[in-house]
Scaffold this motif. Structure first.
Motif, PDB file in Angstrom:
ATOM      1  N   ILE A 182       0.857  -1.206   0.000  1.00 22.91           N
ATOM      2  CA  ILE A 182       0.000   0.000   0.000  1.00 22.91           C
ATOM      3  C   ILE A 182       0.886   1.248   0.000  1.00 22.91           C
ATOM      4  CG2 ILE A 182      -1.654   1.328   1.362  1.00 22.91           C
ATOM      5  CD1 ILE A 182      -2.918  -1.329   2.198  1.00 22.91           C
ATOM      6  N   ALA A 183       1.940   1.255   0.758  1.00 22.93           N
ATOM      7  CA  ALA A 183       2.856   2.398   0.804  1.00 22.93           C
ATOM      8  C   ALA A 183       3.524   2.574  -0.561  1.00 22.93           C
ATOM      9  CB  ALA A 183       3.896   2.203   1.898  1.00 22.93           C
ATOM     10  N   ALA A 184       3.899   1.492  -1.211  1.00 21.34           N
ATOM     11  CA  ALA A 184       4.536   1.573  -2.532  1.00 21.34           C
ATOM     12  C   ALA A 184       3.540   2.126  -3.552  1.00 21.34           C
ATOM     13  CB  ALA A 184       5.041   0.204  -2.949  1.00 21.34           C
ATOM     14  N   VAL A 185       2.299   1.677  -3.470  1.00 17.69           N
ATOM     15  CA  VAL A 185       1.269   2.179  -4.399  1.00 17.69           C
ATOM     16  C   VAL A 185       1.050   3.670  -4.145  1.00 17.69           C
ATOM     17  CG1 VAL A 185      -1.189   2.042  -4.980  1.00 17.69           C
ATOM     18  CG2 VAL A 185       0.139  -0.049  -4.708  1.00 17.69           C
ATOM     19  N   ILE A 186       0.953   4.062  -2.900  1.00 20.23           N
ATOM     20  CA  ILE A 186       0.758   5.483  -2.573  1.00 20.23           C
ATOM     21  C   ILE A 186       1.955   6.298  -3.058  1.00 20.23           C
ATOM     22  CG2 ILE A 186       0.623   7.139  -0.666  1.00 20.23           C
ATOM     23  CD1 ILE A 186      -1.121   5.092   0.821  1.00 20.23           C
ATOM     24  N   ALA A 187       3.164   5.797  -2.869  1.00 23.28           N
ATOM     25  CA  ALA A 187       4.365   6.494  -3.309  1.00 23.28           C
ATOM     26  C   ALA A 187       4.371   6.621  -4.838  1.00 23.28           C
ATOM     27  CB  ALA A 187       5.606   5.770  -2.823  1.00 23.28           C
ATOM     28  N   ALA A 188       3.977   5.545  -5.522  1.00 25.26           N
ATOM     29  CA  ALA A 188       3.937   5.584  -6.987  1.00 25.26           C
ATOM     30  C   ALA A 188       2.910   6.604  -7.469  1.00 25.26           C
ATOM     31  CB  ALA A 188       3.616   4.204  -7.536  1.00 25.26           C
ATOM     32  N   VAL A 189       1.776   6.657  -6.822  1.00 29.76           N
ATOM     33  CA  VAL A 189       0.732   7.633  -7.211  1.00 29.76           C
ATOM     34  C   VAL A 189       1.243   9.050  -6.964  1.00 29.76           C
ATOM     35  CG1 VAL A 189      -1.560   8.504  -6.585  1.00 29.76           C
ATOM     36  CG2 VAL A 189      -1.205   6.054  -6.893  1.00 29.76           C
ATOM     37  N   VAL A 190       1.850   9.300  -5.842  1.00 29.10           N
ATOM     38  CA  VAL A 190       2.356  10.634  -5.510  1.00 29.10           C
ATOM     39  C   VAL A 190       3.454  11.036  -6.505  1.00 29.10           C
ATOM     40  CG1 VAL A 190       3.658  11.938  -3.773  1.00 29.10           C
ATOM     41  CG2 VAL A 190       1.725  10.526  -3.076  1.00 29.10           C
ATOM     42  N   ILE A 191       4.370  10.152  -6.780  1.00 27.37           N
ATOM     43  CA  ILE A 191       5.444  10.447  -7.742  1.00 27.37           C
ATOM     44  C   ILE A 191       4.856  10.684  -9.132  1.00 27.37           C
ATOM     45  CG2 ILE A 191       7.456   9.460  -8.907  1.00 27.37           C
ATOM     46  CD1 ILE A 191       8.218   8.134  -6.255  1.00 27.37           C
ATOM     47  N   GLY A 192       3.885   9.885  -9.525  1.00 25.55           N
ATOM     48  CA  GLY A 192       3.226  10.056 -10.823  1.00 25.55           C
ATOM     49  C   GLY A 192       2.539  11.410 -10.933  1.00 25.55           C
ATOM     50  N   ARG A 193       1.871  11.812  -9.869  1.00 25.74           N
ATOM     51  CA  ARG A 193       1.200  13.121  -9.882  1.00 25.74           C
ATOM     52  C   ARG A 193       2.229  14.250  -9.978  1.00 25.74           C
ATOM     53  NH1 ARG A 193      -3.863  12.790  -5.662  1.00 25.74           N
ATOM     54  NH2 ARG A 193      -5.148  11.475  -6.990  1.00 25.74           N
ATOM     55  N   ARG A 194       3.322  14.124  -9.262  1.00 27.17           N
ATOM     56  CA  ARG A 194       4.351  15.164  -9.319  1.00 27.17           C
ATOM     57  C   ARG A 194       4.930  15.263 -10.735  1.00 27.17           C
ATOM     58  NH1 ARG A 194       7.622  14.222  -3.677  1.00 27.17           N
ATOM     59  NH2 ARG A 194       6.003  15.064  -2.332  1.00 27.17           N
ATOM     60  N   LYS A 195       5.209  14.109 -11.349  1.00 27.37           N
ATOM     61  CA  LYS A 195       5.735  14.121 -12.706  1.00 27.37           C
ATOM     62  C   LYS A 195       4.712  14.725 -13.667  1.00 27.37           C
ATOM     63  CE  LYS A 195       9.151  10.448 -12.556  1.00 27.37           C
ATOM     64  NZ  LYS A 195       9.609   9.192 -13.146  1.00 27.37           N
ATOM     65  N   LYS A 196       3.447  14.322 -13.471  1.00 25.66           N
ATOM     66  CA  LYS A 196       2.393  14.858 -14.333  1.00 25.66           C
ATOM     67  C   LYS A 196       2.270  16.367 -14.145  1.00 25.66           C
ATOM     68  CE  LYS A 196      -2.436  14.240 -15.583  1.00 25.66           C
ATOM     69  NZ  LYS A 196      -3.680  13.540 -15.291  1.00 25.66           N
ATOM     70  N   ALA A 197       2.384  16.834 -12.922  1.00 25.93           N
ATOM     71  CA  ALA A 197       2.310  18.266 -12.631  1.00 25.93           C
ATOM     72  C   ALA A 197       3.504  18.977 -13.271  1.00 25.93           C
ATOM     73  CB  ALA A 197       2.274  18.511 -11.123  1.00 25.93           C
ATOM     74  N   GLU A 198       4.672  18.369 -13.217  1.00 28.44           N
ATOM     75  CA  GLU A 198       5.860  18.958 -13.837  1.00 28.44           C
ATOM     76  C   GLU A 198       5.699  19.026 -15.359  1.00 28.44           C
ATOM     77  OE1 GLU A 198       9.348  20.892 -14.088  1.00 28.44           O
ATOM     78  OE2 GLU A 198       8.331  20.367 -12.226  1.00 28.44           O
ATOM     79  N   VAL A 199       5.192  17.966 -15.960  1.00 29.51           N
ATOM     80  CA  VAL A 199       4.945  17.949 -17.397  1.00 29.51           C
ATOM     81  C   VAL A 199       3.916  19.029 -17.753  1.00 29.51           C
ATOM     82  CG1 VAL A 199       3.918  16.573 -19.273  1.00 29.51           C
ATOM     83  CG2 VAL A 199       5.630  15.540 -17.766  1.00 29.51           C
ATOM     84  N   ASN A 200       2.873  19.128 -16.937  1.00 28.04           N
ATOM     85  CA  ASN A 200       1.846  20.159 -17.185  1.00 28.04           C
ATOM     86  C   ASN A 200       2.432  21.569 -17.062  1.00 28.04           C
ATOM     87  OD1 ASN A 200      -0.160  18.348 -17.777  1.00 28.04           O
ATOM     88  ND2 ASN A 200      -1.043  18.333 -15.717  1.00 28.04           N
ATOM     89  N   ARG A 201       3.305  21.777 -16.064  1.00 30.30           N
ATOM     90  CA  ARG A 201       3.942  23.082 -15.915  1.00 30.30           C
ATOM     91  C   ARG A 201       4.801  23.400 -17.143  1.00 30.30           C
ATOM     92  NH1 ARG A 201       5.976  21.385 -11.061  1.00 30.30           N
ATOM     93  NH2 ARG A 201       4.337  21.459  -9.530  1.00 30.30           N
TER      94      ARG A 201
END
Length: 169
Positions: free
Chosen positions: A17-36
């Motif tokens: 569960i922690a790995a899934v949460i970490a993957a989601v958080v990292i994915g959102r950050r990357k997506k936010a960076e790409v969007n920026r």
């Protein structure tokens, strides 16, 4: 199942569960960076297009100013042509008046002038519509006629014979 296994399963579940949460958080950050990054590119492109639009607007205003200037110049030239045509008409009137006066003074001039006057009047009638249409062309026609009238009065010969009663005015 014993408690050790149960604790192991719970720990593994928490890690997953922690790995899934970490993957989601990292994915959102990357997506936010790409969007920026994409937003920055879009802003840059919009700025370039704004400059192009501003340039097009300035060119449009310049073209409109040029058109207005050309219109003013055309009006000025039209008025100048009208003034020249008026001057030519006045000069023609004076020439005709001088010719009539000269004809009155010289009794022999009436014979030669009548044929020239008929020719001149026929020429005038054929050019009347042209004069009304174009004042500049009217001045040229009048100037040509005046030159033709003067050429007979300066002592030169017309059609090989001197004209009787011609005088320099």
């Amino acid at each position: 199942m014993d408690t050790g296994q149960l604790v192991l399963i719970i720990v593994l579940a928490v890690v997953v569960i922690a790995a899934v949460i970490a993957a989601v958080v990292i994915g959102r950050r990357k997506k936010a960076e790409v969007n920026r990054h994409r937003a920055a590119e879009l802003r840059e492109k919009a700025a370039e297009e704004a400059i192009g639009a501003h340039q097009a607007k300035a060119e449009s205003a310049q073209a409109e100013a040029n058109a207005l200037q050309a219109e003013v110049e055309a009006n000025r030239l039209r008025q100048e042509a009208e003034r020249h045509a008026e001057k030519a008409n006045e000069a023609h009137g004076r020439v005709e008046e001088h010719l009539r006066h000269a004809d009155k003074l010289d009794p022999n001039a009436g014979q030669d002038r009548s044929t020239d006057a008929d020719r001149s009047n026929a020429s005038d009638r054929s050019h009347d519509s042209d004069r009304r249409d174009d004042a500049g062309r009217a001045a040229a026609v009048e100037g040509e006629r005046l030159t033709r009238d003067r050429s007979g009065r300066d002592g030169s010969t017309r059609e090989g014979t001197p004209r009787e009663g011609d005088r320099n005015l």
